[in-house]
Scaffold this active site. Structure first.
Site, PDB file in Angstrom:
ATOM      1  CD  GLU A  36     -11.025  54.287  17.958  1.00 54.65           C
ATOM      2  OE1 GLU A  36     -11.410  54.488  19.113  1.00 54.65           O
ATOM      3  OE2 GLU A  36     -10.608  55.178  17.214  1.00 54.65           O
ATOM      4  CD  GLU A  67     -13.556  56.594  14.173  1.00 52.95           C
ATOM      5  OE1 GLU A  67     -13.128  57.282  15.128  1.00 52.95           O
ATOM      6  OE2 GLU A  67     -14.288  55.615  14.309  1.00 52.95           O
TER       7      GLU A  67
HETATM    8  C1  FCB Z   1     -12.939  57.445  18.281  1.00 52.21           C
HETATM    9  C2  FCB Z   1     -14.219  56.652  18.199  1.00 52.21           C
HETATM   10  C3  FCB Z   1     -15.387  57.451  17.647  1.00 52.21           C
HETATM   11  C4  FCB Z   1     -15.374  58.869  18.137  1.00 52.21           C
HETATM   12  C5  FCB Z   1     -14.025  59.512  17.922  1.00 52.21           C
HETATM   13  C6  FCB Z   1     -13.951  60.957  18.318  1.00 52.21           C
HETATM   14  O1  FCB Z   1     -12.128  56.916  19.294  1.00 52.21           O
HETATM   15  O2  FCB Z   1     -14.061  55.524  17.380  1.00 52.21           O
HETATM   16  O3  FCB Z   1     -16.560  56.771  17.981  1.00 52.21           O
HETATM   17  O4  FCB Z   1     -15.763  58.913  19.456  1.00 52.21           O
HETATM   18  O5  FCB Z   1     -13.047  58.793  18.615  1.00 52.21           O
END
Ligand code: FCB
Length: 452
Positions: free
Chosen positions: A163, A357
């Site tokens: 990210e 994620e």
């Molecule tokens: C993302 C991050 C991770 C976590 C999630 C909820 O932005 O990569 O570390 O905090 O959100």
């Protein structure tokens, strides 16, 4: 159709959010260690100093994953645990920890997916200018080379950077994340250019030092834009917004500024026009480095927003209705994001995709019966995975899904107030209690999505 037979079902974490032992075992300080010490930065004064104490409970955590049936684990290496000053001296105790973790995973039949950078920049390097200093391309390359050399014979799958939108946008633009700075657009564009070059250098060094075929991607984030209907006009409007660049104050929150250079070899025209007077000096060899060939695309997707085509085709955002569903962290519940996001990414970049994620924070409590019942998380993941399956049915090459997160953990400036885990962590005694969703996810995995 549905999910591929070899679909990868995983869970994700990151070093600073779970490891704890932040000042043990020879680890150097990171910008997050320093940030958490500044009063008022993190909710309730929380920090990752103990977190989930994973450093001392790693075997138990891997065993738990095995019992739940999780097949792949995405974790990150803490750069300052391996290289306390960011470059030079190796902390052998840190290297030994990751080496053991990898062995444990392989013994348990769980495939490791290693992320190099999940935001815990060594403080020593931040003091030397961090992402503003072009030397970081070399520093990050050295770190990647070390990871390749030490772990590349056992780990086959890597992500360079998690990210970039978030750690540049929140760390150096709004300043709510470490190191809590507020920079100009000119500065953040320069940092972004260094981030992308560091990524490219890391790809080269990982491959060189691993000395065998390994697979590499990166893991950016996005707010996915989905169309109000399947009409070609609405779909086109959504696609247009998905790949557009927002106004200056929020410029990092987009897909194309980060992914076009990596996968297409150039910055997007729209941004180049907008930023022409604050752009860093970009050389053709920079772009060659940035676009080092990758093996897959990792995308974090939590939510998105809806767009339709207006009268003349101009995209119009569709407002959310009152009482729109939201998670405990107030994020909108928009399962369509997991159909249209991957589909648009596939059409633009033609790379095999992993959802690196996705997940939800819920108001999880340890019930009187000693268990944690989280029907809302099950409902969230079920809705999202059904949409992901539709993306696969639409023809996108979707290889895997990593639920965020395996464990409740340190949610950055929100501290421990947000619980994203499949497994509840009682921070009083570090007890792990798998939530209902953890057992349910096991069924999803065993049926390869059949029970969705
Ligand atoms: C993302 C991050 C991770 C976590 C999630 C909820 O932005 O990569 O570390 O905090 O959100």
């Amino acid at each position: 159709m549905g999910f591929r037979k070899d679909f990868v079902w995983g869970a994700a974490t990151s070093a600073y959010q779970i490891e704890g032992a932040a000042d043990e075992g020879g680890k150097g300080e990171s910008i997050w260690d320093a940030f958490c010490k500044e009063p008022g930065r993190v909710r309730d004064g929380d920090s990752g100093i103990t977190a989930c104490d994973h450093l001392h409970r790693m075997r138990q955590d891997v065993q738990l994953m095995k019992e739940l049936g999780i097949r792949a684990y995405r974790f990150s290496v803490s750069w300052p645990r391996l290289l306390p000053e960011g470059t030079g001296r190796v902390n052998e105790a840190g290297a030994a920890f990751y080496s053991e973790l990898i062995d444990c995973l392989l013994d348990a039949g769980i495939e490791p997916y290693l992320t190099l950078y999940h935001w815990d920049l060594p403080l020593a390097l931040a003091r030397r200018g961090g992402w503003m200093n072009s030397d970081i391309v070399r520093w990050f390359g050295e770190y990647a080379g070390l990871v390749g050399e030490r772990f590349g014979s056992r780990v086959s799958r890597f992500f360079t950077i998690n990210e970039p939108q978030c750690f540049i946008g929140l760390g150096y633009q709004s300043g709510v994340h470490a190191p809590g700075e507020r920079h100009s657009v000119r500065d953040t564009l320069l940092m972004a250019h260094h981030v992308l070059m560091a990524h490219g250098r890391a790809v080269q060094m990982l491959r060189e030092k691993a000395g065998r075929d390994i697979l590499i991607g990166l893991a950016p984030t996005c707010g996915a834009v989905y169309p109000a209907s399947e009409s070609p006009e609405d779909v086109e409007a959504a696609r247009k917004v998905f790949f557009s660049i927002p106004e200056e104050g929020r410029w990092t929150w987009n897909v194309s500024w980060w992914s076009d250079p990596v996968f297409l070899g150039h910055y997007p025209e729209e941004g180049l026009r907008r930023f022409h007077d604050v752009m860093p000096d970009v050389q053709p060899e920079d772009m060659r480095l940035i676009s080092e060939p990758l093996d897959f695309y990792g995308q974090n997707i939590y939510n998105g927003w809806c767009v339709r085509a207006g009268e003349d085709g101009t995209p119009v955002e569709v407002p959310r209705y009152p009482g729109f569903p939201r998670t405990a962290s107030d994020w909108p519940v928009t399962p369509e994001a997991l159909r249209w996001g991957p589909r648009f990414l596939w059409e633009r970049y033609h790379m095999p995709l992993y959802i690196t994620e996705n997940g939800a924070a819920c108001t999880d409590v340890l019930s009187l019966d000693g268990q944690v019942h989280d029907p809302q998380r099950i409902d969230f993941v079920r809705r999202y995975l059904r949409e992901l399956r539709r993306a696969a049915d639409d023809g996108a090459d979707i290889r895997g899904y990593f639920y965020w997160s395996l464990l409740d953990n340190f949610e950055w400036h929100d501290g421990y107030s947000r619980r994203f885990g499949l497994v509840y962590v009682d921070y009083r005694d570090q007890r792990r209690i798998p939530k209902d969703s953890a057992f349910w996810y096991g069924d999803v995995i065993r049926s390869n999505g059949g029970c969705l």
